[in-house]
Every structure is written in structure tokens, then in C-alpha cells.
Design a protein around this motif. Structure first.
Motif, PDB file in Angstrom:
ATOM      1  N   GLU A 123       0.836  -1.197   0.000  1.00  0.00           N
ATOM      2  CA  GLU A 123       0.000   0.000   0.000  1.00  0.00           C
ATOM      3  C   GLU A 123       0.867   1.241   0.000  1.00  0.00           C
ATOM      4  O   GLU A 123       1.946   1.265   0.590  1.00  0.00           O
ATOM      5  CB  GLU A 123      -0.885   0.012   1.246  1.00  0.00           C
ATOM      6  CG  GLU A 123      -1.731  -1.240   1.337  1.00  0.00           C
ATOM      7  CD  GLU A 123      -3.192  -0.992   1.177  1.00  0.00           C
ATOM      8  OE1 GLU A 123      -3.581  -0.081   0.434  1.00  0.00           O
ATOM      9  OE2 GLU A 123      -3.953  -1.726   1.826  1.00  0.00           O
TER      10      GLU A 123
ATOM     11  N   ASP B  68     -10.574  -0.175  -3.223  1.00  0.00           N
ATOM     12  CA  ASP B  68      -9.979   0.026  -1.890  1.00  0.00           C
ATOM     13  C   ASP B  68      -9.767  -1.285  -1.126  1.00  0.00           C
ATOM     14  O   ASP B  68      -9.330  -1.240   0.026  1.00  0.00           O
ATOM     15  CB  ASP B  68     -10.794   1.000  -1.030  1.00  0.00           C
ATOM     16  CG  ASP B  68     -10.943   2.349  -1.706  1.00  0.00           C
ATOM     17  OD1 ASP B  68     -10.008   2.744  -2.422  1.00  0.00           O
ATOM     18  OD2 ASP B  68     -11.992   3.001  -1.537  1.00  0.00           O
TER      19      ASP B  68
ATOM     20  N   HIS C 170      -9.894  -3.210   1.168  1.00  0.00           N
ATOM     21  CA  HIS C 170     -10.103  -3.558   2.588  1.00  0.00           C
ATOM     22  C   HIS C 170     -11.561  -3.814   2.959  1.00  0.00           C
ATOM     23  O   HIS C 170     -11.833  -4.728   3.752  1.00  0.00           O
ATOM     24  CB  HIS C 170      -9.487  -2.484   3.486  1.00  0.00           C
ATOM     25  CG  HIS C 170      -8.013  -2.348   3.308  1.00  0.00           C
ATOM     26  ND1 HIS C 170      -7.135  -3.387   3.551  1.00  0.00           N
ATOM     27  CD2 HIS C 170      -7.252  -1.316   2.878  1.00  0.00           C
ATOM     28  CE1 HIS C 170      -5.900  -2.994   3.286  1.00  0.00           C
ATOM     29  NE2 HIS C 170      -5.951  -1.741   2.872  1.00  0.00           N
TER      30      HIS C 170
ATOM     31  N   ARG D 103     -20.509   4.115  -1.311  1.00  0.00           N
ATOM     32  CA  ARG D 103     -19.133   4.623  -1.281  1.00  0.00           C
ATOM     33  C   ARG D 103     -18.902   5.661  -2.365  1.00  0.00           C
ATOM     34  O   ARG D 103     -19.282   5.475  -3.515  1.00  0.00           O
ATOM     35  CB  ARG D 103     -18.168   3.455  -1.434  1.00  0.00           C
ATOM     36  CG  ARG D 103     -18.385   2.414  -0.306  1.00  0.00           C
ATOM     37  CD  ARG D 103     -17.264   1.422  -0.201  1.00  0.00           C
ATOM     38  NE  ARG D 103     -17.001   0.742  -1.435  1.00  0.00           N
ATOM     39  CZ  ARG D 103     -15.825   0.247  -1.773  1.00  0.00           C
ATOM     40  NH1 ARG D 103     -14.802   0.384  -0.949  1.00  0.00           N
ATOM     41  NH2 ARG D 103     -15.660  -0.376  -2.911  1.00  0.00           N
ATOM     42  N   ASN D 104     -18.264   6.733  -1.950  1.00  0.00           N
ATOM     43  CA  ASN D 104     -17.900   7.802  -2.885  1.00  0.00           C
ATOM     44  C   ASN D 104     -19.123   8.390  -3.587  1.00  0.00           C
ATOM     45  O   ASN D 104     -19.102   8.671  -4.788  1.00  0.00           O
ATOM     46  CB  ASN D 104     -16.867   7.278  -3.897  1.00  0.00           C
ATOM     47  CG  ASN D 104     -15.685   6.641  -3.191  1.00  0.00           C
ATOM     48  OD1 ASN D 104     -14.983   7.295  -2.438  1.00  0.00           O
ATOM     49  ND2 ASN D 104     -15.501   5.346  -3.370  1.00  0.00           N
TER      50      ASN D 104
ATOM     51  N   CYS E  84     -13.587   6.275   1.536  1.00  0.00           N
ATOM     52  CA  CYS E  84     -12.512   6.621   2.478  1.00  0.00           C
ATOM     53  C   CYS E  84     -12.645   8.050   3.009  1.00  0.00           C
ATOM     54  O   CYS E  84     -12.273   8.327   4.146  1.00  0.00           O
ATOM     55  CB  CYS E  84     -11.159   6.470   1.798  1.00  0.00           C
ATOM     56  SG  CYS E  84     -10.796   4.789   1.337  1.00  0.00           S
TER      57      CYS E  84
ATOM     58  N   HIS F 218     -13.966  -0.273  13.523  1.00  0.00           N
ATOM     59  CA  HIS F 218     -12.794  -0.704  12.762  1.00  0.00           C
ATOM     60  C   HIS F 218     -12.850  -2.219  12.567  1.00  0.00           C
ATOM     61  O   HIS F 218     -13.021  -2.960  13.528  1.00  0.00           O
ATOM     62  CB  HIS F 218     -11.499  -0.342  13.500  1.00  0.00           C
ATOM     63  CG  HIS F 218     -11.225   1.131  13.489  1.00  0.00           C
ATOM     64  ND1 HIS F 218     -10.402   1.731  12.575  1.00  0.00           N
ATOM     65  CD2 HIS F 218     -11.694   2.118  14.277  1.00  0.00           C
ATOM     66  CE1 HIS F 218     -10.356   3.024  12.785  1.00  0.00           C
ATOM     67  NE2 HIS F 218     -11.136   3.295  13.822  1.00  0.00           N
TER      68      HIS F 218
ATOM     69  N   THR G 170     -10.071  -1.497   7.666  1.00  0.00           N
ATOM     70  CA  THR G 170     -11.111  -0.601   7.167  1.00  0.00           C
ATOM     71  C   THR G 170     -11.995  -0.102   8.306  1.00  0.00           C
ATOM     72  O   THR G 170     -11.937  -0.610   9.425  1.00  0.00           O
ATOM     73  CB  THR G 170     -11.962  -1.300   6.084  1.00  0.00           C
ATOM     74  OG1 THR G 170     -12.693  -0.314   5.362  1.00  0.00           O
ATOM     75  CG2 THR G 170     -12.934  -2.296   6.685  1.00  0.00           C
TER      76      THR G 170
END
Lengths: 124, 275
Positions: free
Chosen positions: A122, B80, B82, B215-216, B247, B262, B266
Motif C-alpha cells: 500500500e 480500496d 479492505h 461509497r464515494n 474513504c 474498525h 477498514t
């Protein structure tokens, strides 16, 4: 994170180096074909990652993957094919030989970053 | 031809009313660029002509095209990564254990664009939960743009799209080469239902879900719209459900409704004080 870039195109090596550096890699070496890469690995030790072109003189990328995967000293090294070979059978061959990921040219910087993230590398 | 400020304002208001997307004057370049492409498709000479036509007799046909042109369809497989690891390792096993065998797990990919997100979930299920019977998990993908959903249903992706985020092992397992494109196998396609859905239409009930991927999307909304959407997500989400945002997104506009959790690398959001 340490990486080596293996591609017979100087321009492509420069692009890949730049993109790897941007996500935090230390690019410890470059090679112009598979045999050159095997020699470089003996000098440099085992990096975390190798980006491997397919079509190169002397020893191609697939032959390099086969050679690396036959040597357990390199088991920890992740291998990503970065190539213009886009046929289904070629992808299957590379994965069967031990490549961890496969990126088809042309590609974007984001695409490379995402493939590296799949392998746990990452940006930082 | 320079687009008039009246036409730019018309587009701004149209996109806000229909999709909740805020396009400030700093986004004039985006309006110009996206509608220039639309103008070429429509064989009109300029953005001004597109807007003029949309404000006249062709409103019904052109207004949706303008809105679709200005929605952002950026997406990738396993974006992403995660959140998908969290689904695999924690969320899905936990929810399956908490549900009876006859109670399907409902996953909603809101604003799914061309389908990469819900198909990633489907591939994840097929790979990591192969013994799940058909119908045990229902995946719904929705988007405001019908033309984008048509592409999602087709599940045919260009090389530049297939390169983005998809593990090569899954590419050769679930896709076949089709000319220069790659097409997803029917078994995975059939696991996802796609429906047109507008998150900002007040009268439309949100689909009930155990897991929501939103998301987004919120980043394009103003504060009031974000709060409204999140309240309705909260109402539609199972009390023990999970909400995944992008994110850069939070539930700050409805601070009492969700708690941050958590999972691995993520963060997701769970209903606070479920009834």
C-alpha cells in the motif's frame, strides 16, 4: 518495500520506476531481460516485488518466472507480469507458472497501485 | 461557442434537483467538458444548443441525458480492497451465523455505476463461500442512470476496466475474452439484480438491507442531502447491519445514528442504539 523492474524498454522501466517510487518503493535495480534479472538478483538479494515484462530478448518474462519459482530463496518475492500479452491463455500460463498478479499494457498508474494493493503493498 | 451563465445555472439546478449533486461554479469546466461530449453524440453544435433543446420540446429526452453525463461513474473491481476483506473475514460470516437459513442476507450496492462493486461481492461470495445455496445472499445494485445500469447488466468490460482492481486469478476464473473486451460469466451475473434508483427522491423507500455499500457518493452531496440519505439508510439498515462509506466520507451529518467500527484495515458504520 524493495522492488526490481524487468523490461527491455528503457522508457517503460522509467515509467514503472517512477510509479513504484510514488507508492513508497525503493527500486533497487533494473534489468533488460530475464537472465539479466537473475544475475542482478544474485547481487541485490531478494526484493519484495518484481515487475516483469513478458517479451524480452534472451530470457522472456515467463521463463524468468519459472526460474524464480524453482528457487525457494525467492519464495517471498511477489511477481507481477506487466505486459502487452492480453490473451486469456497467456494470463493463465503466467499464473500457473507462479506469477502473483498480471497487469495488461497499456495501464494507468491507478491500475498498478490497485494491483499492488491486492498483494498487500500500500502507498505510504 | 461560450456557454451562457444562464445555461450553466440551468444545468446546475437540474443536476441538483434530480441527483442531489452539487456543481459549484468551480465545476463549470466539468459541465462544459461532459456536455460537449453529449453535444457531439447528439450532433448538436454546442453545449448551449444542448441546453436550449433540453429547456424546450426535448426536455423529457434530454434532461436525463444531461444528468447522466454529469454523474461520476468512476469505479473499479474491489475498490480500496479492505472493505471486501472485512466482508469476507468478519461481516458475512457473522451475519450468516446470526440469520436463519431461510432468511436471505441482503447486500445493497448503492450507486453501483457499471457494476464492478456488486460483481466483486458476488465473486467474493462464490470464491470464499462456495457452499452457500442460491438465494441465501441477495445482491442489489442500483444507480440513478439507466444507461449505466445497462452496461452493468451487460457485464462486458474494456481492458482498461478489467485492469482495475480485479485479481488476475478471478479474471481467468470468472471472465472470458470477447474480442478486446472481457465478459463476466452468467453465473456471477445472475447473482446480482440491478434496479434504477435515485437516492435523493424523497418519496422512494430505500431497499431493506443488512449491508449497504454507499461509497464515494456522499461527497457529491451537500450537507442537508447527505443527512437525508444517511437517515434513510439508517431506517433501511438491519439493526445489526453494516454501512460502508468511501474513504473520505463520514456520518458526521447524523452523529447520533451510527457508530464507527474498525474491522481489519477498514472502517465501517453500524446503527447506534438499535431498537
Amino acid at each position: 518495500m524493495r522492488a526490481i523492474v524487468i523490461d527491455d524498454s528503457r522508457a517503460m522501466r522509467a515509467i514503472l520506476r517512477k510509479q513504484l517510487v510514488s507508492v513508497g518503493f525503493d527500486v533497487i535495480g533494473e534489468a533488460v531481460h530475464g537472465a539479466d534479472a537473475l544475475a542482478r538478483l544474485k547481487e541485490l538479494g531478494v526484493p519484495d516485488l518484481a515487475l516483469v515484462d513478458w517479451n524480452m530478448p534472451e530470457m522472456n518474462g515467463l521463463e524468468f518466472v519459472v526460474a524464480v519459482r524453482s528457487n525457494h530463496d525467492y519464495d517471498s518475492m511477489r511477481l507481477v507480469m506487466v505486459t502487452t500479452e492480453t490473451e486469456f491463455d497467456q494470463v493463465t500460463l503466467a499464473l500457473a507458472a507462479g506469477a502473483n498478479e498480471y497487469l495488461m499494457k497499456p495501464f494507468t498508474a491507478d491500475a498498478l497501485r490497485e494491483k499492488l494493493a491486492l498483494l498487500g503493498f500500500e502507498a505510504h | 461557442m461560450i456557454t451562457s451563465s444562464a445555461s450553466l445555472d440551468y444545468v446546475r439546478e437540474l443536476v441538483y434537483q434530480r441527483a442531489g449533486i452539487v456543481l459549484g461554479v468551480d465545476k463549470n469546466y466539468l459541465i462544459e467538458a461532459r456536455l460537449a461530449t453529449l453535444a457531439r453524440e447528439l450532433k448538436l453544435a454546442s453545449v448551449e444548443e444542448v441546453v436550449t433543446a433540453a429547456r424546450g420540446e426535448q426536455a423529457r429526452k434530454l434532461n436525463p441525458r444531461i444528468v447522466e453525463a454529469l454523474t461520476t461513474n468512476e469505479t473499479t473491481f474491489f475498490r480500496d480492497v479492505h472493505p471486501f476483506n472485512a466482508l469476507r473475514d468478519h461481516v458475512i460470516p457473522g451475519l450468516l451465523a446470526a440469520r436463519s437459513a431461510t432468511e436471505p442476507l441482503r447486500i445493497w450496492s448503492a450507486a453501483c455505476s457499471t457494476g464492478q462493486e456488486p460483481y466483486s461481492i458476488a465473486m467474493l461470495l462464490k470464491t470464499h463461500f462456495p457452499s452457500l445455496p442460491s438465494g441465501r445472499v441477495k445482491i442489489l445494485g442500483t444507480d440513478v442512470a439507466e444507461s449505466i445500469l445497462a452496461r452493468a447488466r451487460e457485464a462486458r468490460y474494456r481492458q482498461l476496466e478489467i485492469n482495475r482492481g480485479l485479481p488476475a486469478a478471478l479474471m481467468v476464473k470468472f471472465f472470458e475474452r470477447d474480442g478486446t473486451d472481457w465478459t463476466l460469466e452468467s453465473g456471477i451475473r445472475s447473482m446480482v439484480e440491478f434496479n434504477q434508483f435515485n437516492l435523493v427522491t424523497p418519496s422512494t423507500p430505500f431497499p431493506q438491507a443488512d449491508i449497504v455499500f454507499l461509497r464515494n457518493v456522499l461527497i457529491y452531496f451537500d450537507e442537508a442531502t447527505r443527512g437525508g440519505v444517511l437517515r434513510r439508510v439508517r431506517a433501511a439498515l438491519a439493526p445489526d447491519g453494516y454501512l460502508f462509506l468511501g474513504c473520505a466520507e463520514t456520518t458526521a451529518s447524523v452523529p447520533d445514528m451510527f457508530e464507527r467500527v474498525h474491522i481489519g484495515s477498514t472502517v465501517c458504520h453500524r446503527p447506534r442504539n438499535p431498537a
